[in-house]
Motif scaffolding. Structure first.
Motif, PDB file in Angstrom:
ATOM      1  N   TYR A 159       5.573 -39.574   2.232  1.00 16.82           N
ATOM      2  CA  TYR A 159       6.730 -38.917   2.842  1.00 16.82           C
ATOM      3  C   TYR A 159       6.408 -37.449   3.079  1.00 16.82           C
ATOM      4  O   TYR A 159       5.777 -36.808   2.232  1.00 16.82           O
ATOM      5  CB  TYR A 159       7.970 -39.063   1.944  1.00 16.82           C
ATOM      6  N   GLN A 195      15.412 -40.159   0.220  1.00 14.48           N
ATOM      7  CA  GLN A 195      14.610 -41.191   0.876  1.00 14.48           C
ATOM      8  C   GLN A 195      13.520 -41.714  -0.060  1.00 14.48           C
ATOM      9  O   GLN A 195      13.221 -42.922  -0.073  1.00 14.48           O
ATOM     10  CB  GLN A 195      13.968 -40.618   2.147  1.00 14.48           C
ATOM     11  N   GLU A 230      16.787 -29.626   2.765  1.00 12.74           N
ATOM     12  CA  GLU A 230      15.822 -30.582   3.325  1.00 12.74           C
ATOM     13  C   GLU A 230      15.141 -31.365   2.212  1.00 12.74           C
ATOM     14  O   GLU A 230      14.957 -32.590   2.320  1.00 12.74           O
ATOM     15  CB  GLU A 230      14.756 -29.834   4.131  1.00 12.74           C
ATOM     16  N   GLN A 268      17.222 -34.156   0.911  1.00 13.18           N
ATOM     17  CA  GLN A 268      17.257 -35.299   1.831  1.00 13.18           C
ATOM     18  C   GLN A 268      15.996 -36.144   1.682  1.00 13.18           C
ATOM     19  O   GLN A 268      16.057 -37.382   1.613  1.00 13.18           O
ATOM     20  CB  GLN A 268      17.386 -34.808   3.278  1.00 13.18           C
ATOM     21  N   HIS A 269      14.851 -35.475   1.634  1.00  9.90           N
ATOM     22  CA  HIS A 269      13.589 -36.199   1.435  1.00  9.90           C
ATOM     23  C   HIS A 269      13.591 -36.913   0.083  1.00  9.90           C
ATOM     24  O   HIS A 269      13.110 -38.047  -0.037  1.00  9.90           O
ATOM     25  CB  HIS A 269      12.404 -35.236   1.503  1.00  9.90           C
ATOM     26  N   LEU A 309       6.732 -34.280   2.571  1.00  7.63           N
ATOM     27  CA  LEU A 309       7.366 -33.219   1.774  1.00  7.63           C
ATOM     28  C   LEU A 309       6.853 -31.829   2.161  1.00  7.63           C
ATOM     29  O   LEU A 309       7.548 -30.832   1.976  1.00  7.63           O
ATOM     30  CB  LEU A 309       7.106 -33.467   0.286  1.00  7.63           C
ATOM     31  N   CYS A 341       9.026 -29.393   4.271  1.00  7.22           N
ATOM     32  CA  CYS A 341      10.295 -28.830   3.778  1.00  7.22           C
ATOM     33  C   CYS A 341      10.261 -27.302   3.799  1.00  7.22           C
ATOM     34  O   CYS A 341       9.248 -26.683   3.470  1.00  7.22           O
ATOM     35  CB  CYS A 341      10.560 -29.285   2.350  1.00  7.22           C
TER      36      CYS A 341
END
Length: 629
Positions: A25, A42, A35, A38-39, A27, A30
């Protein structure tokens, strides 16, 4: 002030906090905590919330990025069942960045308890944590762990150990670590130099610097800066200039740190031409002028008596920090421009970008004292508390006592001292003693003088001031007693010296000194000066001469005070109409002040003298201080 600059690599290698391969993902993209959250959501949905590789990046963003949300990082950390060394190292670094040194050591202990093996990236932040907390025993234990884990050859850990022992003033152990290093890099050399310099062992620092291999020294601007800064911070300005010249001969380019150090040396000596050259080099070389370097340039111009140039740099700065404003107000204070200092404060308040602080009002009150602005000084003494909530400190009280004392309001000055909520220090009492000397109040001066001497028994100036107070009253037995007390305590009178910069070279003079190559010509010029000013009414002012001796004997030492020698040398070496700029380490005496005024008139010269307290601009027989100094 001069800055000692060490490369960032002294703490930890930048690569130590990068992990590969990248997590699934993004990262790294960011920029805000919103943000990141939000990551993170997920990541939880993807079932990766316990994955060390992925969560390590979450922790890294929260703990050591500019967002600095250490609490969020800790929440994530405590959920992980078995954090790896990278995660522990990141949190330790987060604690260090948040100035929580004890937490670093506690977490390291937990790391060991959980059988997680530390690596070479674990120890640098731990060692730095011990430095912050002055944790000497803990630091030695960490050193033992560095050895235990086989990191004797790790440069990052070893350089930090040199720094740590230097910070503890344990220079013997710092030297042992340094000597055992197989590969000494720039940081190793510079850290040891800085360690010696930090505690005043400048000659030892110089020996280390001189022992550097020539190729390393040529390629290490940071070590040159460390050594130059060491000289500057020890007020060994001439040696700083000599080393700077050597640096130029070895074709080592100047950076902003060396520039700042050399500007501070120029400030200390009043070497305006050298300062101008460095400023020009900064502009032509494209060296970044941040707020700190800009303030150093402003300070140099202010303390060389060039307020127009200082204002030009001040106005040019895009971002003015509080230090820039304070420096400019302080420069105005030194030249006795109290009204201009008040106007600058008002401009600062109108811009509303930075608020005045403690130092701002110290400088402002000093400006009022040097300008005789009594009502304004009283007003701003209350204003800083009523408007900004700044409670008066020792320096503010010292300024108020100085302000009132200079104006002859000795009882009001004494009342300020009596009503202080804190015990007055030697600076506050010394201001009142100086005022008593100016206004001839023997009774109060004697009382305060004895207190000041006992508070600062090794300061010769305190004895001299009290002795001069007695001398002016003709109390020669008391003068003798003060001198005997000085002799019994082994206190030597601080020698006065003056410096003048001509054609890029700085010459230093002491009273009666004859070591200068042109001493014969200089003394002849002094005698010529004195003969010419006698024709316009000069009579030696013998106040303040410490001995009970005849008038003729009392005159002669005055003739050859250091500033008179410097002025004579300046007249010999410059063209008619050129300004003479002189810096003196002590307060200008009454006689030299009178002489300077008359020389400026007879020779039609502007003479700028910076003494310990302020600037004097002599022109046409007058002084900018209006004889109020």
């Amino acid at each position: 002030m001069a800055s000692l600059s060490l490369p960032n690599s002294i703490s930890t290698p930048p690569s130590s906090y990068s992990k590969t391969p990248h997590p699934p993902y993004p990262l790294d993209s960011c920029t805000t905590m919103a943000e990141l959250k939000q990551h993170h959501a997920q990541i939880i949905k993807l079932g990766l919330s316990l994955d060390n590789d992925t969560m390590g990046r979450v922790i890294k963003f929260c703990a050591i990025s500019q967002t600095n949300n250490l609490n969020y990082a800790l929440k994530v950390f405590h959920i992980l069942p078995s954090p790896d060394p990278f995660i522990y190292n990141t949190v330790i670094r987060g604690f260090l960045q948040s100035n929580l040194p004890k937490n670093c050591l506690v977490l390291y202990t937990k790391m060991l308890e959980n059988s997680v093996t530390p690596n070479n990236f674990t120890f640098p932040p731990l060692i730095r944590a011990c430095c912050i907390d002055i944790a000497i025993q803990e630091g030695k234990q960490v050193h033992a762990h560095v050895i235990k884990h086989g990191l004797l050859l790790d440069g990052f850990s070893q350089n930090n150990l040199i720094h740590m022992y230097g910070n503890f003033n344990n220079l013997e152990d710092a030297r042992k670590v340094f000597d055992n290093l197989e590969n000494k890099d720039d940081v190793s050399w510079t850290t040891l130099i800085s360690g010696y310099a930090q505690w005043g062992y400048v000659d030892e620092a110089c020996k280390v610097f001189e022992s550097m291999p020539a190729d390393k020294r040529r390629n290490s601007r940071v070590s040159w800066n460390a050594m130059i800064a060491a000289y500057v911070q020890s007020n060994r300005f001439q040696e700083a200039f000599a080393l700077f010249e050597k640096m130029r001969l070895e074709n080592v380019k100047m950076d902003k740190f060396v520039a700042a150090s050399m500007l501070s040396a120029c400030t200390g000596l009043g070497a305006l031409e050298q300062g101008k050259w460095i400023h020009k080099y900064i502009k032509e070389s494209g060296i970044e002028v941040d707020s700190k370097l800009g303030t150093t340039i402003i300070d140099m111009y202010c303390k060389c008596g060039c307020l127009d140039e200082a204002f030009a740099v001040f106005n040019w700065l895009e971002s003015k920090g509080i230090s820039s404003w304070n420096c400019m107000i302080g420069g105005l204070a030194m030249t006795g421009r109290g009204v201009a200092a008040i106007e600058l404060l008002k401009e600062m308040e109108r811009e509303k970008k930075v608020a005045p602080d403690y130092i701002t009002f110290v400088n402002l009150l000093s400006a009022c004292a040097h300008s005789g602005l009594i009502d304004e000084g009283r007003y701003y003494f209350c204003y800083m508390t009523n408007v900004y909530g700044i409670e008066p400190g020792m320096e503010h009280y010292g300024c108020m006592v100085d302000l009132l004392g200079r104006a002859g309001l000795l009882e009001e000055a004494r009342k300020v001292i009596d009503e202080m909520p804190i015990r007055p220090d030697v600076g506050v009492l010394g201001a009142l003693l100086g005022a008593c000397k100016i206004h001839g109040n023997i009774e109060l001066g004697e009382e305060i003088g004895k207190q000041v001497i006992e508070l600062e028994p090794s300061n010769s100036g305190r004895y001299v001031l009290l002795a001069n107070l007695y001398a002016n009253a003709g109390r020669w037995e008391d003068v003798a007693n003060v001198r005997k007390l000085m002799n019994d305590r082994g206190v030597k009178k601080a020698p006065g010296f003056s410096v003048i910069e001509l054609e890029g070279a700085v010459s230093e003079f002491i009273a009666g000194g004859r070591t200068h190559p042109q001493a014969k010509e200089i003394y002849a010029k002094v005698n010529e000066m004195l003969a010419r000013i006698r024709s316009v009414g000069y009579v030696p002012v013998t106040d303040g001469v410490l001995h009970d001796i005849s008038e003729e004997e009392r005159e002669n030492p005055l003739y050859y005070h250091s500033e008179k020698l410097a002025i004579a040398f300046g007249l010999l070496k410059t063209k008619p109409g050129e300004t003479l700029r002189i810096t003196k380490n002590l307060r200008v005496c009454k006689d030299c002040h009178q002489v300077s005024k008359l020389i400026s008139k007879v020779y039609d010269r502007e003479i700028v003298v910076r003494d310990r307290n302020r600037f004097h601009h002599f022109r046409g027989g007058e002084c900018s201080c209006n004889d109020y100094w």
